[in-house]
Design an enzyme around this catalytic site. Sequence first.
Site, PDB file in Angstrom:
ATOM      1  N   ASP A  93      57.390 -20.521 -43.649  1.00  0.00           N
ATOM      2  CA  ASP A  93      57.398 -20.341 -42.194  1.00  0.00           C
ATOM      3  C   ASP A  93      56.508 -21.380 -41.526  1.00  0.00           C
ATOM      4  O   ASP A  93      55.618 -21.977 -42.166  1.00  0.00           O
ATOM      5  CB  ASP A  93      56.973 -18.924 -41.807  1.00  0.00           C
ATOM      6  CG  ASP A  93      55.535 -18.599 -42.186  1.00  0.00           C
ATOM      7  OD1 ASP A  93      55.104 -18.976 -43.304  1.00  0.00           O
ATOM      8  OD2 ASP A  93      54.832 -17.949 -41.379  1.00  0.00           O
ATOM      9  N   GLU A 158      53.090 -16.360 -43.451  1.00  0.00           N
ATOM     10  CA  GLU A 158      51.705 -16.841 -43.532  1.00  0.00           C
ATOM     11  C   GLU A 158      51.152 -17.194 -42.162  1.00  0.00           C
ATOM     12  O   GLU A 158      49.975 -16.956 -41.881  1.00  0.00           O
ATOM     13  CB  GLU A 158      51.632 -18.057 -44.464  1.00  0.00           C
ATOM     14  CG  GLU A 158      50.227 -18.431 -44.905  1.00  0.00           C
ATOM     15  CD  GLU A 158      49.493 -19.372 -43.940  1.00  0.00           C
ATOM     16  OE1 GLU A 158      48.265 -19.535 -44.071  1.00  0.00           O
ATOM     17  OE2 GLU A 158      50.162 -19.952 -43.053  1.00  0.00           O
ATOM     18  N   HIS A 218      38.703  -5.809  -2.650  1.00  0.00           N
ATOM     19  CA  HIS A 218      38.452  -6.853  -1.661  1.00  0.00           C
ATOM     20  C   HIS A 218      36.986  -7.266  -1.795  1.00  0.00           C
ATOM     21  O   HIS A 218      36.080  -6.448  -1.639  1.00  0.00           O
ATOM     22  CB  HIS A 218      38.727  -6.297  -0.257  1.00  0.00           C
ATOM     23  CG  HIS A 218      38.732  -7.329   0.826  1.00  0.00           C
ATOM     24  ND1 HIS A 218      37.611  -8.016   1.210  1.00  0.00           N
ATOM     25  CD2 HIS A 218      39.736  -7.761   1.651  1.00  0.00           C
ATOM     26  CE1 HIS A 218      37.904  -8.832   2.193  1.00  0.00           C
ATOM     27  NE2 HIS A 218      39.211  -8.690   2.489  1.00  0.00           N
ATOM     28  N   SER A 404      41.412 -19.964 -43.308  1.00  0.00           N
ATOM     29  CA  SER A 404      41.626 -18.692 -43.986  1.00  0.00           C
ATOM     30  C   SER A 404      43.033 -18.628 -44.554  1.00  0.00           C
ATOM     31  O   SER A 404      44.001 -18.938 -43.862  1.00  0.00           O
ATOM     32  CB  SER A 404      41.432 -17.523 -43.009  1.00  0.00           C
ATOM     33  OG  SER A 404      40.162 -17.559 -42.412  1.00  0.00           O
TER      34      SER A 404
END
Length: 460
Positions: A93, A158, A218, A404
């Site tokens: 992927d 992944e 406001h 990671s």
Amino acid sequence: MTISSQEARAFSRAQGARFVEELFAFLRIPSLSGDPAYAPDVRRAAEWLAEHMQGLGLANVQVMETAGHPVVYGEWLGAGPDKPTVLVYGHYDVVPAEMSDGWQTPPFEPVERDGRIYARGATDDKGQLFIHVKALEAYLKTSGAAPINVKFLIEGEEEVSSPNLRPFIEAHLDLLKADVCVISDSSMRTIDEPAITHSLRGMTYLEIEVSGPTDDLHSGFWGGATHNPALALVEILGKLYHPDNTIAVPGFYDDVVPITDEERAMIAKTDLSEAQFKQSTGVPAVWGDRTYTIRERVSARPTLDINGLWSGWSGPGPKTIIPAKASAKLSSRLVANQNPHKIYAQIKAYIESITPPTVKVAVKLLTTGEPALIDFNLPAMQAAARAYEKGWGATPVFTRGGGSIPVVADFVTLMGIPVVMMGYGLDDDGLHAPNESYSIEMFQRGIETALVYLEELAAL
């Protein structure tokens, strides 16, 4: 039967142009795992890879279902039970890519320019995982066999943090059983300085929402007596670090494994100068804990970063409001022995403790990933070093990776095997960026190194 890595290496060089064309076909499939609209293309990439592996002579090739995108599995076990088995992990992927991002050519129409392949996924990770497929092919087409048994586990999630991979591994431990896992999804500083990554950081990713009034107010009517949630959020975030740039969350560093003198010497071989860092990032100055070198900060030390901020009005023209809410996303990169869930609990408790009573805060965990630290003196790691020396032509350094790959810790804990991260990319390949590219020379040298690694593992 004579199994010759030299003959296989010569074959891989002779077939180099064909290998690149086959990689082009793989790269043309826009396998974006994070966008549901591309789910058919993700499956098409899995099926293409499975068909290709089957055509090379692999057995038991399957496109295996998960709760999300499928896993591709294939094996060659012809070396026999007395020989080791290597499990090759990779992912097919990719992350999104659009011409409007700054691409010079369509990201899913690969082109070769100045010895480099330009396409999304070229280096992350289709090009690198394809190296192992072609290495096995070279052995099978020349000697008819490989020196050891080979299994492939190629996933399609992944880039979205592999939410379904750990359950898949747990359910298929017997199928995946191996002596070592090899992953090629990392990089080196220059082509002459190969690197073996022996550590990756884990991850705790969370979201903060600060709320105050029930609706936007406001600012002329209510300003001055209402604590603006956007201001309160900034005040909270401003207390995450001490003035010396260390993280202020109590207990954050308690479980961190110290960097050994041997590791510091190894890390120093790939250190960045301040000038190099500024050139690579475009920042005006380096930041961080100055008790550690730049390379140590970006690889061997934990972090806590703000990844996004939003609140109030950001459209054209003025809109004088006090926003009802303000939010931020935070990520913490973790090192060995830090527990992602413990870190989340510590950050959450700290944020709640410093939130002023004039607003409310909600802290939500989004994703986690375990850190991994692998001894580079293990036989499988040293075999990888010899493979680079013989196949790549240079002695590698062992380095810590700043990113990671959660599955690394899963392989270590669930399967009890070492994970060898043999990266064949370059730091400046532009992964996840416009004009991602991959050197054809790196591709070829990677195949030859992967060939030698199988031979080195057989000799252990």
